[in-house]
Design a protein around this motif. Structure first.
Motif, mmCIF file in Angstrom:
data_model
loop_
_atom_site.group_PDB
_atom_site.id
_atom_site.type_symbol
_atom_site.label_atom_id
_atom_site.label_comp_id
_atom_site.label_asym_id
_atom_site.label_seq_id
_atom_site.Cartn_x
_atom_site.Cartn_y
_atom_site.Cartn_z
ATOM 1 N N UNK A 53 -10.658 2.998 8.615
ATOM 2 C CA UNK A 53 -9.858 3.408 9.765
ATOM 3 C C UNK A 53 -8.955 4.587 9.444
ATOM 4 N N UNK A 54 -8.365 4.588 8.258
ATOM 5 C CA UNK A 54 -7.525 5.701 7.823
ATOM 6 C C UNK A 54 -8.326 6.997 7.850
ATOM 7 N N UNK A 55 -9.530 6.958 7.311
ATOM 8 C CA UNK A 55 -10.374 8.154 7.249
ATOM 9 C C UNK A 55 -10.897 8.556 8.620
ATOM 10 N N UNK A 56 -11.387 7.603 9.404
ATOM 11 C CA UNK A 56 -12.016 7.895 10.697
ATOM 12 C C UNK A 56 -11.034 8.298 11.786
ATOM 13 N N UNK A 57 -9.822 7.742 11.769
ATOM 14 C CA UNK A 57 -8.856 8.003 12.834
ATOM 15 C C UNK A 57 -7.995 9.233 12.575
ATOM 16 N N UNK A 58 -8.207 9.919 11.482
ATOM 17 C CA UNK A 58 -7.482 11.153 11.218
ATOM 18 C C UNK A 58 -6.077 10.979 10.668
ATOM 19 N N UNK A 60 -5.146 11.070 7.696
ATOM 20 C CA UNK A 60 -4.868 11.953 6.563
ATOM 21 C C UNK A 60 -4.324 13.314 6.990
ATOM 22 N N UNK A 61 -4.393 13.614 8.269
ATOM 23 C CA UNK A 61 -3.787 14.857 8.753
ATOM 24 C C UNK A 61 -2.265 14.807 8.601
ATOM 25 N N UNK A 62 -1.669 13.611 8.777
ATOM 26 C CA UNK A 62 -0.216 13.466 8.754
ATOM 27 C C UNK A 62 0.318 12.578 7.631
ATOM 28 N N UNK A 63 -0.561 11.808 7.006
ATOM 29 C CA UNK A 63 -0.119 10.857 5.989
ATOM 30 C C UNK A 63 -0.863 11.042 4.679
ATOM 31 N N UNK A 64 -0.169 10.820 3.582
ATOM 32 C CA UNK A 64 -0.794 10.760 2.265
ATOM 33 C C UNK A 64 -1.118 9.298 1.971
ATOM 34 N N UNK A 154 -1.993 7.309 16.931
ATOM 35 C CA UNK A 154 -2.715 6.328 16.124
ATOM 36 C C UNK A 154 -2.678 4.925 16.693
ATOM 37 N N UNK A 155 -2.111 4.749 17.860
ATOM 38 C CA UNK A 155 -1.923 3.421 18.426
ATOM 39 C C UNK A 155 -3.219 2.626 18.546
ATOM 40 N N UNK A 156 -4.316 3.324 18.741
ATOM 41 C CA UNK A 156 -5.590 2.641 18.942
ATOM 42 C C UNK A 156 -6.322 2.358 17.623
ATOM 43 N N UNK A 157 -5.750 2.716 16.491
ATOM 44 C CA UNK A 157 -6.421 2.511 15.198
ATOM 45 C C UNK A 157 -6.328 1.043 14.805
#
Length: 159
Positions: A53-58, A60-64, A154-157
Motif C-alpha cells: 500500500x505504501x508503494x502503490x498509493x504514492x 513515498x512522494x511525501x514520506x520516508x 491517503x485516506x483511502x489507503x
C-alpha cells in the motif's frame, strides 16, 4: 492486518540513519541496529499500512519509509515512517509498552538495557525536536493545512 499482542523485529531502511528523529539517538549505531533485529517491538493493531500500500498509493512522494515489520503470516507492513518536509514521525508499534506497562499481561516484553535505552531515546529526541520546532510558532501555523492535504490524499489507503 490484525497484529494483536505480538512482538516483531523491524527491518530498517538506510533512510532511518538520516532521520531527524530516529537517526540521531544518543546510542551507538551498532547497538541500535542490534535492537531493531530483535523481536522486541510490541504491536496491538487491527489495521496498518502494508508495504504494498505504501508503494502503490504514492506515500513515498511525501514520506520516508524507515522500517518495516511482518505479521506472523508474512505480510510486510510499515513500522516506521516520517514526513519528508514536516516534523511528523510515525510508528506502528508501541515504544512505551516495554518501559512503562507493568500489568502481568505484558510480562513477556523485553526490558533489557539496550531495548529500554532505545525506547527512551525516542522520547528524549522527540522532546528535543518539539523544543526545536516550537521556537517559531508562525512557521508551524502552516503545517496543519499542509498535513491535512497529505492525509486526505491517503485516506483511502487501506492495504
Amino acid at each position: 492486518m490484525a497484529d494483536i499482542h505480538k512482538v516483531h523485529p523491524i527491518k530498517v531502511t538506510k533512510d532511518l540513519w538520516n532521520s531527524e528523529l530516529f537517526g540521531h539517538l544518543d546510542m551507538k549505531k551498532s547497538i541500535v541496529a542490534k535492537v531493531y533485529k530483535e523481536p522486541v517491538f510490541y504491536y496491538y493493531h487491527h489495521n496498518g499500512l502494508s508495504k504494498y500500500g505504501f508503494d502503490k498509493m504514492g506515500f513515498k512522494k511525501h514520506f520516508n519509509l524507515l522500517g518495516t515489520s511482518k505479521t506472523e503470516d508474512g505480510r510486510e507492513f510499515v513500522a516506521i515512517m516520517e514526513h519528508k518536509t514536516l516534523p511528523v514521525y510515525m510508528v506502528q508499534y508501541h515504544p512505551e509498552k516495554n518501559q512503562f506497562e507493568k500489568r502481568e499481561f505484558y510480562n513477556d516484553l523485553d526490558r533489557g538495557y539496550d531495548t529500554l535505552r532505545l525506547m527512551s531515546g525516542y522520547i528524549n529526541r522527540f522532546v528535543f525536536l518539539i523544543k526545536k520546532y516550537s521556537t517559531n510558532l508562525r512557521q508551524l501555523e502552516d503545517y496543519p493545512n499542509e498535513l491535512k492535504q497529505h492525509l486526505s490524499y491517503y485516506k483511502t489507503a487501506k492495504n
